[in-house]
Scaffold this motif. Structure first.
Motif, mmCIF file in Angstrom:
data_model
loop_
_atom_site.group_PDB
_atom_site.id
_atom_site.type_symbol
_atom_site.label_atom_id
_atom_site.label_comp_id
_atom_site.label_asym_id
_atom_site.label_seq_id
_atom_site.Cartn_x
_atom_site.Cartn_y
_atom_site.Cartn_z
ATOM 1 N N ASN A 98 21.973 21.699 14.280
ATOM 2 C CA ASN A 98 22.841 22.705 13.682
ATOM 3 C C ASN A 98 23.910 23.351 14.513
ATOM 4 O O ASN A 98 24.922 23.614 14.248
ATOM 5 C CB ASN A 98 22.098 23.824 13.124
ATOM 6 C CG ASN A 98 21.535 23.287 11.537
ATOM 7 O OD1 ASN A 98 20.652 24.008 11.048
ATOM 8 N ND2 ASN A 98 21.896 22.129 11.331
ATOM 9 N N THR A 116 18.806 30.894 17.672
ATOM 10 C CA THR A 116 17.915 30.609 16.745
ATOM 11 C C THR A 116 16.436 30.912 17.250
ATOM 12 O O THR A 116 16.013 30.383 17.962
ATOM 13 C CB THR A 116 18.066 28.979 16.298
ATOM 14 O OG1 THR A 116 19.250 28.900 15.905
ATOM 15 C CG2 THR A 116 17.128 28.545 15.078
ATOM 16 N N THR A 145 18.708 33.870 12.601
ATOM 17 C CA THR A 145 18.502 32.738 12.237
ATOM 18 C C THR A 145 17.361 32.125 12.650
ATOM 19 O O THR A 145 16.978 32.459 13.937
ATOM 20 C CB THR A 145 19.759 31.859 12.563
ATOM 21 O OG1 THR A 145 20.902 32.109 11.880
ATOM 22 C CG2 THR A 145 19.407 30.118 12.253
ATOM 23 N N ASN A 199 19.220 30.578 7.522
ATOM 24 C CA ASN A 199 20.283 30.830 8.077
ATOM 25 C C ASN A 199 20.838 32.174 8.024
ATOM 26 O O ASN A 199 21.129 32.611 6.938
ATOM 27 C CB ASN A 199 21.417 29.868 7.959
ATOM 28 C CG ASN A 199 21.263 28.407 8.401
ATOM 29 O OD1 ASN A 199 21.190 28.374 9.605
ATOM 30 N ND2 ASN A 199 20.940 27.366 7.428
#
Lengths: 336, 336
Positions: free
Chosen positions: B174, B273, B289, B328
């Motif tokens: 991502n 993340t 996220t 997200n």
DNA sequence: GTGAAAGCGCTAACAT
DNA sequence: ATGTTAGCGCTTTCAC
């Protein structure tokens, strides 16, 4: 063919001594001739004998385990206390049976009873309010109980806390000194004596000292979740609030974030002070000013107190008050 | 004068039945005439009789308690697992003996042994790496063990986890899709197979799929604390990193805060993340996220698996993989 | 310094 | 449907 468990009897036979002697060496009783001790130890090693704590518990009426009743381990406040408890327990050779009560009166009673059925040597209780029923159960059993970070107005059992009144008074006074006029008192359930009596009292004291009238509308009671804090921000702003003392760190972060989302500058236009200084206060942006509860110590001291009671040692004071500090960080104006 | 404990024998005498009958009614055995059951129940009530779980445990060789070994309850990751474990345990009438191991190999062994001495019916283990010694202890005892959120490459015992490789691969992919080129892999000890093997593998997979060369210098290993995260920010920035996958939520928040302190805009110039989605990911600003581990469920399923093993039920699969999601939030570019 | 024996409070065959 | 009787594995007097 099941693996046969090795008992004290097997060891006695192999070592040509009696069970009593084996028991003595296992328990470190000095009345054993060094040579026999050595012989027994060898057999224990060879047979890989492990004493059965359950049998021992039945015979000696001591389980060397204590029950810990906690509303929710998932709450950093209680987890930190639990950690202090466990460390001291380990130090004194106790184990911890941990039971979540969910702040549910019914479940608390039930959990207490299964703990007692398991013959725990003592109990540490954390929670909100001690209901009459719970207090009755406490005194009915002869098992010692200590409250950690929890107040019982009746003061029947031992407890470890800080001076919530003084601490709250101090931080509220700080915000007043910083020029704030409309300070909110935000808290979880006021039925918890710590909130409804001590902290609120400290809040009122600070107002009185500054000649500010107490305004009922500035007291906000709600479930202490992050989201509720965020939602509360709008209400406070509408009420013209310019600072808040928040009992409950997660709630405080939620509120702080809500305030910032509303484009109000912190700490210039709005100050926030949290109550526990659990680790999350440092994760907030800006970092939260907070009363610094010695969380770990409260648990540790509570466990220590419990060991004393279990050993029937002399107790000087069963309601222990630990010192607190104030940590000034980014959500209040810097001190000069 | 000590208060005399009421035993099953007292009840039997008062009710004019045998101990066996009392035992039957206490244990809900249907083979008791309703009228006798009633009579016994009355006496139990009148005498306030409470069965002694220790005696029961000795006689039946079942303690209805399971041991839970956890590195540190104070870590939200483990606390959440513990909560899932406790809830299911309660549901199946088990209690939890909780023991902190501090990730210390020596203490783990010791803690395991005291748990076994207490005759727990089963054990749930959470931790890093299963050392050979620990594995040996596991298989030496006949007590069933289940790993929760922990991987043993040897797969000797049951375990509950997610697909760490796939999850990591997905989130890294991502960030690549968002145009990031120099993605760091930040993690606690790589000796933990989850980090050193699974997550790192997922990270590498994503790079391979995007034709990006793996760069050893972009792998950062450190103690997963808030402060270390903050300190790490500078290093990453100097290394030209523009995104990071962070194993460990607290570490992730620290890093995020450090990045923001350096006036780098998130997520535009730097994406982050996190790996667990423990509650603190929502306290960060912006919210993190994260891979969403079903923390509570991992604990719950592990405990359920353990109950099955303890009951000698048929197990279809002892290495359970639970589904994960990606949440997200504000530290990565919004998905189109 | 060591052993014998009586429990601790309960469950689990086995009888009846 | 109910009672009898062994234990479970250990500690703990009480002798010696």
């Amino acid at each position: 063919m099941e693996k046969q468990t090795i008992t004290i009897y097997d060891v006695a036979r192999e070592a040509n001594v009696s069970m009593a002697t084996v028991s003595r060496v296992v328990n470190g009783n000095p009345n054993v001739k060094p040579s026999t001790r050595k012989k027994v130890l060898e057999v224990i090693e060879r047979l890989d004998y492990r004493p059965n704590a359950v049998a021992r518990g039945l015979a000696s009426k001591k389980t060397t385990t204590v029950g810990v009743i906690v509303p929710d381990v998932t709450n950093l406040f209680f987890a930190s206390l639990a950690r202090g408890i466990d460390d001291i327990a380990t130090m004194y050779k106790y184990n911890i049976i941990l039971a979540n009560s969910d702040q549910n009166d019914q479940k608390e009673i039930q959990v207490l009873n299964t703990l007692l059925a398991k013959q725990v040597d003592g109990i540490i209780y954390m929670g909100n309010k001690i209901t009459d029923e719970l207090r009755a159960e406490f005194s009915r059993s002869k098992t010692p109980v200590v409250l950690a970070g929890t107040i019982d107005p009746e003061q029947q059992v031992g407890s470890v806390n800080i001076d919530y009144i003084g601490a709250t008074e101090e931080v509220v006074a700080n915000m007043i000194a910083n020029g704030k006029k409309n300070i909110a008192f935000v808290s979880a359930s006021l039925s918890n004596p710590i909130n409804g009596q001590h902290r609120l009292k400290g809040y009122k004291n600070a107002l009185v000292n500054a000649n500010i009238a107490f305004n009922e509308a500035l007291v906000f009671e709600c479930e202490p979740t992050l989201q509720n804090g965020e939602l509360l921000a709008e209400q406070l702003l509408e009420a013209g609030v310019d600072a808040a003392y928040v009992a409950g760190d997660e709630l405080a972060i939620g509120l702080l974030n809500g305030i910032i989302n509303a484009d109000v500058s912190v700490p210039e236009a709005f100050e926030v002070t949290a109550s526990n200084n659990s680790r999350i206060t440092e994760m907030a942006r800006p970092k939260l000013t907070s009363i610094m509860l010695p969380l770990y110590d409260i648990g540790a001291v509570a466990m220590r107190l419990l060991t004393k009671i279990m050993n029937k040692e002399e107790i000087d004071e069963k309601s222990i008050i630990l010192p607190y500090k104030i940590v000034n960080r980014g959500t209040t104006s810097p001190k000069k």
